[in-house]
Design an enzyme around this catalytic site. Structure first.
Site, mmCIF file in Angstrom:
data_model
loop_
_atom_site.group_PDB
_atom_site.id
_atom_site.type_symbol
_atom_site.label_atom_id
_atom_site.label_comp_id
_atom_site.label_asym_id
_atom_site.label_seq_id
_atom_site.Cartn_x
_atom_site.Cartn_y
_atom_site.Cartn_z
ATOM 1 N N CYS A 111 -4.460 15.485 2.759
ATOM 2 C CA CYS A 111 -4.681 16.472 3.810
ATOM 3 C C CYS A 111 -5.375 15.811 4.985
ATOM 4 C CB CYS A 111 -5.539 17.615 3.262
ATOM 5 S SG CYS A 111 -5.812 18.930 4.460
ATOM 6 N N HIS A 153 1.101 24.147 0.623
ATOM 7 C CA HIS A 153 -0.147 23.522 1.092
ATOM 8 C C HIS A 153 -0.578 24.132 2.429
ATOM 9 C CE1 HIS A 153 -2.650 19.697 1.749
ATOM 10 N NE2 HIS A 153 -2.671 20.284 2.924
ATOM 11 N N GLU A 154 0.380 24.269 3.347
ATOM 12 C CA GLU A 154 0.041 24.764 4.698
ATOM 13 C C GLU A 154 -0.299 26.260 4.675
ATOM 14 O OE1 GLU A 154 -0.591 22.569 6.818
ATOM 15 O OE2 GLU A 154 0.378 20.966 5.710
ATOM 16 N N HIS A 157 -3.808 26.723 3.616
ATOM 17 C CA HIS A 157 -4.768 26.473 4.704
ATOM 18 C C HIS A 157 -5.095 27.768 5.451
ATOM 19 C CE1 HIS A 157 -5.765 22.275 5.075
ATOM 20 N NE2 HIS A 157 -4.505 21.885 5.011
#
Ligand code: NI
Length: 183
Positions: A111, A153-154, A157
């Site tokens: 990341c 993953h995004e 966030h």
């Protein structure tokens, strides 16, 4: 929009927020279609794209560029070792993920907000991603494998989560430089 166009209009590279910055732990604000189409937001996503490229990322979320807005950009040129097929440059606002099937896959993740580190993370193998596209219209697409991992993953966030939260313990956490020596 392409990476080249973004450079031509002279948009700036953003400073990437690092772990410890509260914006990374906040839930991002969703945007209305008319906000998506606004000049400020269109400029932001161009800046996110050039920032992602500058930092050699595969994806970047709005809060990683210091903006608590629910948007991420992803993209990877074809022919890289990470994923030879590449990922088309894609902008998604208000992303929501639905896992498709029960299959999961564990692999390395890193990341931009936790530089130089990698850790093993288990993710859904296939997901459906819904949200708004760059034009403010509904976006829906299915991803599988590495692109599905990036999408998860995004989206994490924008819900205030990082991949470290998704690791099954921290025993695989490693510095890339140390991993490289042993590859
Ligand atoms: Ni990240």
């Amino acid at each position: 929009m392409s990476r080249d166009n973004a450079a031509v209009v002279g948009v700036g590279i953003r400073k990437v927020t690092l772990l410890g910055h509260p914006v990374l732990r906040a839930t991002a604000r969703r945007l209305k279609p008319e906000e998506v189409r606004s000049a400020d937001v269109q400029r932001l996503v161009r800046e996110m794209a050039v920032t992602m490229e500058e930092y050699d990322g595969v994806g970047i979320a709005g809060n990683q560029c210091g903006e608590g807005l629910a948007v991420f950009v992803m993209g990877l040129p074809k022919g890289t070792k990470r994923h030879p097929d590449g990922i088309e440059l894609t902008v998604v606002f208000n992303p929501v993920i639905k896992p498709l099937g029960d299959e999961t896959q564990e692999d390395w993740e890193g990341c931009l907000s936790a530089p130089d580190l990698r850790g093993r993370v288990r993710r859904h193998l296939a997901v459906e991603l819904c949200g708004l596209g760059l034009d403010g219209k509904a976006f829906k697409r299915v991803y599988e494998g590495f692109p599905a991992r990036v999408v998860q993953h995004e989206t994490d966030h924008l819900n205030g989560l990082v991949y470290l939260d998704r690791m099954d313990g921290l025993k695989t956490l490693a510095y890339m430089s140390e991993m490289g020596r042993r590859a």
